[in-house]
Design a protein around this motif. Structure first.
Motif, PDB file in Angstrom:
ATOM      1  N   TRP A  85       0.888  -1.208   0.109  1.00 14.58           N
ATOM      2  CA  TRP A  85      -0.072   0.013  -0.143  1.00 14.58           C
ATOM      3  C   TRP A  85       0.916   1.415   0.075  1.00 14.58           C
ATOM      4  N   GLY A  86       2.035   1.206   0.625  1.00 11.59           N
ATOM      5  CA  GLY A  86       3.025   2.099   0.685  1.00 11.59           C
ATOM      6  C   GLY A  86       3.243   2.824  -0.659  1.00 11.59           C
ATOM      7  N   ASP A  87       2.971   2.224  -1.869  1.00 10.46           N
ATOM      8  CA  ASP A  87       3.226   2.489  -3.357  1.00 10.46           C
ATOM      9  C   ASP A  87       2.095   3.567  -3.594  1.00 10.46           C
ATOM     10  N   HIS A  88       0.969   3.598  -3.081  1.00 10.37           N
ATOM     11  CA  HIS A  88      -0.004   4.330  -3.326  1.00 10.37           C
ATOM     12  C   HIS A  88      -0.017   5.917  -2.650  1.00 10.37           C
ATOM     13  N   PRO A  89       0.200   7.024  -3.352  1.00  7.20           N
ATOM     14  CA  PRO A  89       0.185   8.280  -2.931  1.00  7.20           C
ATOM     15  C   PRO A  89      -0.988   8.414  -1.803  1.00  7.20           C
ATOM     16  N   SER A  90      -2.300   7.957  -2.281  1.00  9.62           N
ATOM     17  CA  SER A  90      -3.578   8.370  -1.459  1.00  9.62           C
ATOM     18  C   SER A  90      -3.412   7.506  -0.099  1.00  9.62           C
ATOM     19  N   LEU A  91      -2.896   6.188   0.037  1.00 10.79           N
ATOM     20  CA  LEU A  91      -2.891   5.585   1.320  1.00 10.79           C
ATOM     21  C   LEU A  91      -1.574   6.023   1.769  1.00 10.79           C
ATOM     22  N   ARG A  92      -0.643   6.400   1.398  1.00 16.81           N
ATOM     23  CA  ARG A  92       0.386   7.213   2.355  1.00 16.81           C
ATOM     24  C   ARG A  92      -0.208   8.431   3.051  1.00 16.81           C
ATOM     25  N   MET A  93      -1.051   9.150   2.282  1.00 13.28           N
ATOM     26  CA  MET A  93      -1.681  10.649   2.715  1.00 13.28           C
ATOM     27  C   MET A  93      -2.611   9.810   3.954  1.00 13.28           C
ATOM     28  N   LEU A  94      -3.336   8.952   3.749  1.00 13.42           N
ATOM     29  CA  LEU A  94      -4.340   8.614   4.680  1.00 13.42           C
ATOM     30  C   LEU A  94      -3.400   8.327   5.895  1.00 13.42           C
ATOM     31  N   SER A  95      -2.473   7.527   5.755  1.00 12.10           N
ATOM     32  CA  SER A  95      -1.800   6.726   6.936  1.00 12.10           C
ATOM     33  C   SER A  95      -1.184   7.698   7.765  1.00 12.10           C
ATOM     34  N   GLU A  96      -0.923   9.225   7.261  1.00 13.56           N
ATOM     35  CA  GLU A  96      -0.358  10.217   8.074  1.00 13.56           C
ATOM     36  C   GLU A  96      -1.385  11.190   8.677  1.00 13.56           C
ATOM     37  N   MET A  97      -2.924  10.760   8.281  1.00 12.55           N
ATOM     38  CA  MET A  97      -3.702  12.018   8.781  1.00 12.55           C
ATOM     39  C   MET A  97      -4.050  12.009  10.131  1.00 12.55           C
ATOM     40  N   LEU A  98      -4.486  12.923  10.628  1.00 11.16           N
ATOM     41  CA  LEU A  98      -4.680  13.345  12.080  1.00 11.16           C
ATOM     42  C   LEU A  98      -5.920  12.244  12.560  1.00 11.16           C
ATOM     43  N   LEU A  99      -7.061  12.021  11.496  1.00 13.89           N
ATOM     44  CA  LEU A  99      -7.901  11.267  11.886  1.00 13.89           C
ATOM     45  C   LEU A  99      -7.371   9.727  12.079  1.00 13.89           C
ATOM     46  N   MET A 100      -6.282   9.449  11.567  1.00 14.09           N
ATOM     47  CA  MET A 100      -5.609   7.996  11.760  1.00 14.09           C
ATOM     48  C   MET A 100      -4.776   8.067  12.930  1.00 14.09           C
ATOM     49  N   ALA A 101      -4.288   9.125  13.452  1.00 11.26           N
ATOM     50  CA  ALA A 101      -3.215   9.308  14.353  1.00 11.26           C
ATOM     51  C   ALA A 101      -3.656   8.570  15.649  1.00 11.26           C
ATOM     52  N   ASN A 102      -2.594   8.175  16.229  1.00 12.29           N
ATOM     53  CA  ASN A 102      -2.589   7.573  17.731  1.00 12.29           C
ATOM     54  C   ASN A 102      -1.986   8.513  18.679  1.00 12.29           C
ATOM     55  N   PRO A 103      -2.268   8.473  20.066  1.00 13.31           N
ATOM     56  CA  PRO A 103      -1.293   9.057  20.991  1.00 13.31           C
ATOM     57  C   PRO A 103       0.093   8.677  20.909  1.00 13.31           C
ATOM     58  N   PRO A 104       1.098   9.595  21.054  1.00 15.31           N
ATOM     59  CA  PRO A 104       0.942  11.027  21.314  1.00 15.31           C
ATOM     60  C   PRO A 104       0.989  11.762  20.158  1.00 15.31           C
ATOM     61  N   ARG A 105       1.048  11.320  19.170  1.00 12.75           N
ATOM     62  CA  ARG A 105       1.308  12.223  17.720  1.00 12.75           C
ATOM     63  C   ARG A 105      -0.223  12.786  17.551  1.00 12.75           C
ATOM     64  N   HIS A 106      -1.133  12.183  17.849  1.00 15.78           N
ATOM     65  CA  HIS A 106      -2.477  12.673  17.763  1.00 15.78           C
ATOM     66  C   HIS A 106      -2.696  14.050  18.561  1.00 15.78           C
ATOM     67  N   ARG A 107      -2.342  13.824  19.657  1.00 13.89           N
ATOM     68  CA  ARG A 107      -2.836  15.023  20.848  1.00 13.89           C
ATOM     69  C   ARG A 107      -1.839  16.265  20.217  1.00 13.89           C
ATOM     70  N   ARG A 108      -0.228  15.782  19.638  1.00 18.79           N
ATOM     71  CA  ARG A 108       0.250  17.115  19.451  1.00 18.79           C
ATOM     72  C   ARG A 108      -0.228  17.865  18.124  1.00 18.79           C
ATOM     73  N   LEU A 109      -0.404  16.868  17.260  1.00 17.02           N
ATOM     74  CA  LEU A 109      -0.912  17.642  15.932  1.00 17.02           C
ATOM     75  C   LEU A 109      -2.352  18.195  16.217  1.00 17.02           C
ATOM     76  N   ARG A 110      -3.385  17.718  16.935  1.00 21.52           N
ATOM     77  CA  ARG A 110      -4.469  18.342  17.052  1.00 21.52           C
ATOM     78  C   ARG A 110      -4.419  19.658  17.683  1.00 21.52           C
ATOM     79  N   ARG A 111      -3.331  19.975  18.309  1.00 22.41           N
ATOM     80  CA  ARG A 111      -3.322  21.082  19.335  1.00 22.41           C
ATOM     81  C   ARG A 111      -3.183  22.320  18.020  1.00 22.41           C
ATOM     82  N   PHE A 112      -2.377  22.148  16.907  1.00 20.47           N
ATOM     83  CA  PHE A 112      -2.062  22.947  15.902  1.00 20.47           C
ATOM     84  C   PHE A 112      -3.326  23.355  15.127  1.00 20.47           C
ATOM     85  N   VAL A 113      -4.330  22.743  15.369  1.00 15.80           N
ATOM     86  CA  VAL A 113      -5.571  23.059  14.654  1.00 15.80           C
ATOM     87  C   VAL A 113      -6.948  23.385  15.710  1.00 15.80           C
TER      88      VAL A 113
END
Ligand code: HEM
Length: 417
Positions: A85-113
């Motif tokens: 799946w890593g060959d697909h730009p759309s799935l790479r984007m999905l994998s990085e999204m806030l919606l898909m993030a877990n702690p602690p990355r999720h909390r850190r990123l959500r603060r910016f928005v």
């Protein structure tokens, strides 16, 4: 409990219903009787694929709030695109999204928005949203008969998100149309089924999106201007966010905002058109608008399901969910849980009860809930204030998606009064 026994043994009927409702990726005119039939098999049940369905209000809310259920990016993306799946730009984007993030990355990123969506900042947009609504309704009034989706429910959320994000224009020029088009193609990833064609279209869309957002970032001045784009660029220039996260966050917010809000407006109007007595109640008592919007959200939610993976063995409502199992929370069914919403299949604007689960729950609770609700409140209040007549003017057409439930077209006839 019979529900527990049910949970232990996969039922072919549940599989059939699930396939028809969600895995087909084709929206039904009225999926709710089938959700009810599924719920009758038990509040927690397992499909033959191993996926669990959760249908009750309390169970869905507790899964979404419970840190033992996480976003397993690897599994979600492998499911949609196979092991490479890593060959697909759309799935790479999905994998990085806030919606898909877990702690602690999720909390850190959500603060910016988060600051952009604070209650007071959203409330300050009421006047501007009212002006856009009036302008769009002027056009509809002149026409008399209109496609509510093309002329209103698709336009308002895009104009608002352009404003909030600081994207140039109102979304009606070519760049705006491309952005919208690419986003819809990407959103196919949120269906519970994936075809190679949809995946390829989503890949092309992400390449276009990245290029466009990259240009926006390059063209943003150093001074924050009160919009999300400039505050994220300022954070990037201060070394707090890398550029990929700026692109992702802008896209995340744009992406999550408009198809959903469009659907709230369209699904809500459709419910009113088919329940004229409830429309009349709203007309007579404008103070009923906030509760009416909650009822629109409950009755026909724009996002029908979401999901998590168990990161350890969990017992839910007596069912043994194993580590790694996928758990689909059916928000649309939870919103019709008769324990919280008596007579749940009736559309009743004066209903009381807990908030529907349409915006999710827990740490990923919709960031834009206040903004979407405000748009719907302003829009429905203006519709009943301005138009004595609001009637269907032809057969509506649903979008060809099941999880993201909304209309492609909703013919409407109006008369002022
Ligand atoms: C009626 C309209 C909307 C509905 C029904 C809706 C629904 C949802 C749901 C169900 C989730 C949680 C998904 C999950 O837990 O897996 C969510 C998350 C999110 N929504 Fe909304 N949404 C709406 C409008 C908006 C708007 C207007 C914005 C922004 C302007 C927005 C931004 C977001 C973001 C950024 C997230 C991810 C939050 C996170 O992961 O922490 N949404 N939305």
């Amino acid at each position: 409990l019979p529900a527990v026994e049910q949970a232990a043994s996969p039922t072919p009927t549940s599989d059939l219903l699930f396939d028809r409702l969600l895995a087909s990726g084709v929206g039904e005119d009225d999926p709710y009787p089938a959700y009810r039939a599924l719920a009758d098999f038990g509040p927690v049940q397992q499909l033959r694929s191993g996926t669990w369905l959760v249908l009750g209000y309390d169970d869905c809310a507790s899964v979404l709030r419970d840190p033992r259920y996480v976003n397993d990016v690897e599994r979600v993306c492998t499911d949609k695109g196979g092991p490479s799946w890593g060959d697909h730009p759309s799935l790479r984007m999905l994998s990085e999204m806030l919606l898909m993030a877990n702690p602690p990355r999720h909390r850190r990123l959500r603060r910016f928005v988060a600051a952009t969506f604070a209650r007071a900042r959203i409330e300050a947009l009421r006047g501007e949203i009212g002006r856009i609504v009036d302008e769009l309704l002027d056009r509809i009034e002149d026409a008399g008969t209109t496609d509510f989706v093309a002329e209103f429910s698709d336009v308002l959320p895009i104009r608002v998100v352009h404003l909030v994000l600081g994207i140039p224009g109102t979304g009606e020029d070519e760049a705006g149309r491309d952005l919208r088009h690419h986003t819809l193609a990407f959103n196919a990833l949120f269906e519970r089924s994936m075809s190679p064609e949809r995946l390829e279209a989503a890949d092309r869309a992400v390449l276009g999106l990245r290029a466009y957002i990259g240009e926006l970032i390059d063209g943003t001045s150093r001074e924050p201007a009160g919009d999300l784009l400039s505050s994220l660029v300022a954070a990037h220039r201060a070394g707090l966010l890398d550029v990929d996260d700026v692109v992702m966050l802008l896209f995340q917010v744009y992406n999550a905002s408009f198809q959903t809000t469009t659907s709230l407006l369209g699904n809500g109007l459709h419910a009113f058109l088919h329940h004229p007595d409830q429309l009349e109640l709203l007309r007579r008592d404008r103070a009923a608008v906030p509760a009416a919007v909650q009822e629109c959200l409950r009755f026909d939610p724009p996002v029908q399901t979401t999901g998590r993976h168990a990161d350890r063995d969990v017992v839910l409502h007596g069912a043994g969910i194993a580590q790694g199992d996928m758990v689909v929370t059916i928000l649309a069914a939870a919103n019709r849980d008769p324990r919280w919403f008596p007579d749940p299949d009736r559309f009743l604007v004066a209903r009381s009860g807990p908030p529907p689960l349409s915006y999710g729950a827990g740490p990923h609770y919709c960031l834009g809930a206040g903004l979407a609700t405000l748009q719907a409140e302003v829009a429905f209040a203006a519709l009943v204030r301005r138009f004595r007549v609001l009637e269907p003017a032809g057969a509506p057409r649903r979008r060809p998606t099941a999880n993201m439930r909304g209309f492609a077209s909703l013919p409407l006839s109006v008369a002022a009064g």
